[in-house]
Design a protein around this motif. Structure first.
Motif, short mmCIF file in Angstrom:
data_model
loop_
_atom_site.label_atom_id
_atom_site.label_comp_id
_atom_site.label_asym_id
_atom_site.label_seq_id
_atom_site.Cartn_x
_atom_site.Cartn_y
_atom_site.Cartn_z
N SER A 34 6.98 -14.24 -4.45
CA SER A 34 6.50 -13.42 -3.24
C SER A 34 5.32 -13.75 -2.58
O SER A 34 4.37 -14.14 -3.59
CB SER A 34 6.89 -12.27 -3.51
OG SER A 34 5.81 -11.65 -4.72
N SER A 35 4.58 -13.19 -1.58
CA SER A 35 3.40 -13.15 -1.48
C SER A 35 2.83 -12.11 -1.57
O SER A 35 1.48 -11.77 -1.12
CB SER A 35 3.38 -13.49 0.41
OG SER A 35 4.00 -14.34 0.76
N THR A 36 3.48 -11.01 -2.22
CA THR A 36 2.85 -9.70 -2.29
C THR A 36 2.77 -9.13 -3.78
O THR A 36 2.18 -8.29 -4.12
CB THR A 36 3.80 -8.52 -1.58
OG1 THR A 36 5.09 -8.77 -2.05
CG2 THR A 36 3.33 -8.65 -0.04
N ARG A 54 3.97 -10.29 -10.96
CA ARG A 54 5.57 -10.61 -11.40
C ARG A 54 5.78 -12.13 -11.29
O ARG A 54 6.32 -12.73 -12.42
CB ARG A 54 6.46 -10.06 -10.81
CG ARG A 54 7.90 -10.01 -11.01
CD ARG A 54 8.76 -9.54 -10.13
NE ARG A 54 8.65 -10.26 -8.77
CZ ARG A 54 9.35 -9.85 -7.64
NH1 ARG A 54 9.96 -8.71 -7.62
NH2 ARG A 54 9.21 -10.52 -6.41
N LYS A 59 3.57 -11.59 6.69
CA LYS A 59 4.09 -12.20 5.30
C LYS A 59 3.50 -11.29 4.27
O LYS A 59 4.01 -11.03 3.29
CB LYS A 59 3.48 -13.57 5.27
CG LYS A 59 4.24 -14.27 4.13
CD LYS A 59 3.95 -15.68 4.22
CE LYS A 59 4.66 -16.36 2.80
NZ LYS A 59 3.86 -17.75 2.63
N SER A 60 2.26 -10.89 4.41
CA SER A 60 1.64 -10.05 3.31
C SER A 60 0.52 -9.09 3.83
O SER A 60 0.38 -9.22 4.95
CB SER A 60 0.72 -11.08 2.43
OG SER A 60 0.47 -10.18 0.94
N TYR A 61 0.32 -8.23 3.01
CA TYR A 61 -0.80 -7.07 3.56
C TYR A 61 -2.17 -7.58 4.04
O TYR A 61 -2.41 -7.09 5.17
CB TYR A 61 -1.13 -6.30 2.48
CG TYR A 61 0.09 -5.71 1.54
CD1 TYR A 61 1.08 -4.77 2.20
CD2 TYR A 61 0.29 -6.17 0.26
CE1 TYR A 61 2.17 -4.68 1.49
CE2 TYR A 61 1.37 -5.61 -0.52
CZ TYR A 61 2.39 -4.69 0.20
OH TYR A 61 3.29 -4.63 -0.77
N LEU A 114 6.79 -5.82 6.53
CA LEU A 114 6.97 -7.16 5.75
C LEU A 114 8.16 -6.99 4.96
O LEU A 114 8.58 -6.00 4.52
CB LEU A 114 5.71 -7.32 5.03
CG LEU A 114 5.28 -6.65 3.72
CD1 LEU A 114 4.49 -7.56 2.67
CD2 LEU A 114 5.02 -5.18 3.88
N ILE A 115 8.65 -8.15 4.28
CA ILE A 115 9.61 -8.18 3.46
C ILE A 115 8.77 -8.05 2.09
O ILE A 115 8.20 -8.92 1.78
CB ILE A 115 10.30 -9.36 3.38
CG1 ILE A 115 11.24 -9.60 4.56
CG2 ILE A 115 11.50 -9.32 2.26
CD1 ILE A 115 12.15 -8.46 5.03
N SER A 160 8.35 -7.24 -2.29
CA SER A 160 8.84 -8.17 -3.38
C SER A 160 10.21 -7.59 -3.76
O SER A 160 10.66 -8.34 -4.85
CB SER A 160 7.53 -8.07 -4.32
OG SER A 160 7.46 -6.78 -4.96
N GLU A 213 9.41 -3.47 4.37
CA GLU A 213 8.51 -2.41 3.89
C GLU A 213 7.56 -1.92 5.10
O GLU A 213 7.15 -3.16 5.56
CB GLU A 213 7.95 -2.95 2.50
CG GLU A 213 6.74 -2.18 2.17
CD GLU A 213 6.18 -2.69 1.05
OE1 GLU A 213 6.80 -3.12 -0.03
OE2 GLU A 213 5.03 -2.77 0.81
#
Lengths: 264, 264, 264
Positions: free
Chosen positions: A123-125, A129, B218-220, B231-232, B234, B239
């Motif tokens: 994931s990008s976030t 993990r 994609k990310s924050y 965003l999608i 993790s 979200e």
């Protein structure tokens, strides 16, 4: 059996920490996972670096530290593995790992690039993990640090302000406030010696435009309950505390606040 | 060596969690106990089911999950053991286990009846310690699931509302708010595709009678600090978040709040 | 493999607990460390003693308990190791260990004196890390309790007020409030029997100058949601609770508050 020690700002109520543990145990079911803390103030890289530094001093040789306080996850900031004397540090390239790693002595710094050891479609976030946890697990299985990426020589280092002594005064600042409300500063015995301060001496303390006369003591109980004192804490830094009380709340102090100390 | 993974709403300050661990270790001293979380909102079966579902995706095959969010303990609600592909789930028959167990694939559901494996004189208020913990420990020692009770075919299943797409709008709701204040919804990439939404597109968001224009990123870090984005996460769900901020507090949003999303 | 079970008032956000774990694992890398809790109210020796007592009832024989709620660390208060039937208790001589140790049966009490087993140059403020943790680790490696110091016969014992029955009334007090807001008292089935109270009976409850008529029930669900009830909790004490609610908040009750109970 290597210890894998975790530090994050994820808190404990959500799924984040458990997913990291699940990933590690799925790769190495014998991993010995220990939590340093997951209650680092959100996004506070400075606080995370400080707690990691204090914790890492006491863990066994060979411990694998995974630290995630990572406000710029998904950006170009690099994922790192640091091979240090006495342990490995895995986390983002934002200074978080550096206080602890430098204290141990850095042998090599690797940028994590080998996606073979990442989770599939990371994931990008949540690199904690998808990148850091699996790398830690494979490292604990004996995979060589070199396998995970390429050695680099340029990386972020946190610029922590050092205390200094000027004209018989210590100019320092608050670097951390613990859950007791104890105020930890960046002054050390080195600075106190310059002022020829001894246990039992009195100090003029200036903070937040107020002035206090406090004793430099050995332990909290050396002053009456409710009294402010100064001592060298178990962390090795000068600490301002109230015996059985909360110094930070009483003095309305926060990290970064400036302090001036003077021997009376 | 099986992992026993615990999830409860007991919090960490009291004796409850430690008593469960003590019971498990008294039966199987080699049990590898991992905490998913004990900070599920009190009595919130829905939140517990969601976090268990997210965590269980990442634990090793064969993990024994013990989950206790159990407001009707001591009533006629059944104590369950679910034999699922890839793991076992132990807890109350109130839907708590079902999201995770269904995701893995349920092989058999047993009502726990064999008091031989309960603690002696089990309390009416703490089945976590007196029924679920010992069953988990005996299961980790290799006792067959069938030994613990009788197979049943009727049990509670949580009825989670699904997001839907109507006239180019996604109608969804808040299912969880994490400790960062990120707002997790029940919309997924499946719904976004129906709106032909791509990364970088703009979305009209309606929530709590207010309207926001936000980017699907994609990310924050893709938006400026303090900016709201979609965003999608993790976790695989849509979200709503604020880069380095707390979206739920800013938008005054809580679980169950309705959301309408529209491509601009 | 001995379990080392930790209880402190250190909280989880700081470095304190992790340093203790690091010290233990540096001495015995196979130590099995379990957290009882680190969320004991700061400086509340009474609460710590109570939770340790409740937890220790359920841990395996041979468990090594390390407990640190230690407001007078660095003073003349002694560091102790208690050899009890079924376990060892390590911590300060302030009563913290005594409820649990007495319950098990005390075999011998040692004052920790042999600095060979302390960390080098122990601090005056953190005996948890510098004395108690290493002693626990060496004990888990098989070092004899006698090695660590000298047997003593005088030590602090907590003086917990006992409930009593006078003229058909139980006079008791609040000893602990759990994270659900359940009010745990020092009354037990012994006192209830004197009033010939049976399940389903009604009780007049006087607390904080208010009067409530409540049912003596088996479990929370026996009364309607939001209703106050009395029950024998899983801890073995009389508990006042609200079904799916927070009794302590509603009744504005805290530890030490007096309670009078009377059968109707």
């Amino acid at each position: 059996m290597s210890v894998i020690a975790l530090l994050t700002d994820f808190g404990l109520k959500d799924h984040y920490v458990s997913q990291m543990k699940g990933v590690i145990l799925s790769i190495n079911e014998n991993a010995k996972i220990v939590d340093i803390t997951h209650e680092i103030e959100k996004y506070n890289v400075y606080a995370g670096a400080f707690i990691l530094y204090l914790a890492a001093k006491f863990f066994p040789k060979g411990t694998i530290y995974v630290a995630v306080v990572d406000p710029s996850v998904g950006s170009e900031r690099k994922p790192l593995l640091i091979d240090a004397k006495g342990g490995f540090f895995i986390g983002p390239d934002n200074g978080l790992l550096m206080l602890a790693a430098k204290e141990k002595g850095i042998t090599a710094v690797y940028q994590l690039l080998n996606t073979k050891y990442f989770r599939k479609e990371p994931s990008s976030t949540f690199h904690g993990r998808d990148i850091f946890a699996p790398i830690a697990a494979y490292l604990s299985l004996g995979v060589s640090p070199k396998e995970f990426g390429e050695q680099i020589t340029s990386y972020e280092a946190p610029s922590f302000i050092e205390a200094k002594v000027e004209r018989d005064k210590i100019l320092c600042e608050v670097i951390y406030i613990d859950s007791f409300g104890n105020i930890i500063t960046n002054a050390t015995p080195f600075h106190l010696e310059k002022l020829t301060l001894s246990l039992g001496d009195w100090i003029n303390l200036r903070i937040k435009n107020k002035k206090y006369k406090i004793n430099f003591s050995k332990s909290y109980f050396n002053v009456k309950k409710g009294r402010l004192l100064a001592l060298i804490g178990s962390h090795g830094f000068l600490e301002l505390a109230i015996n059985s009380g909360n110094a930070a709340k009483n003095l309305k102090v926060k990290s970064g606040d400036k302090i001036v100390l003077e021997k009376i």
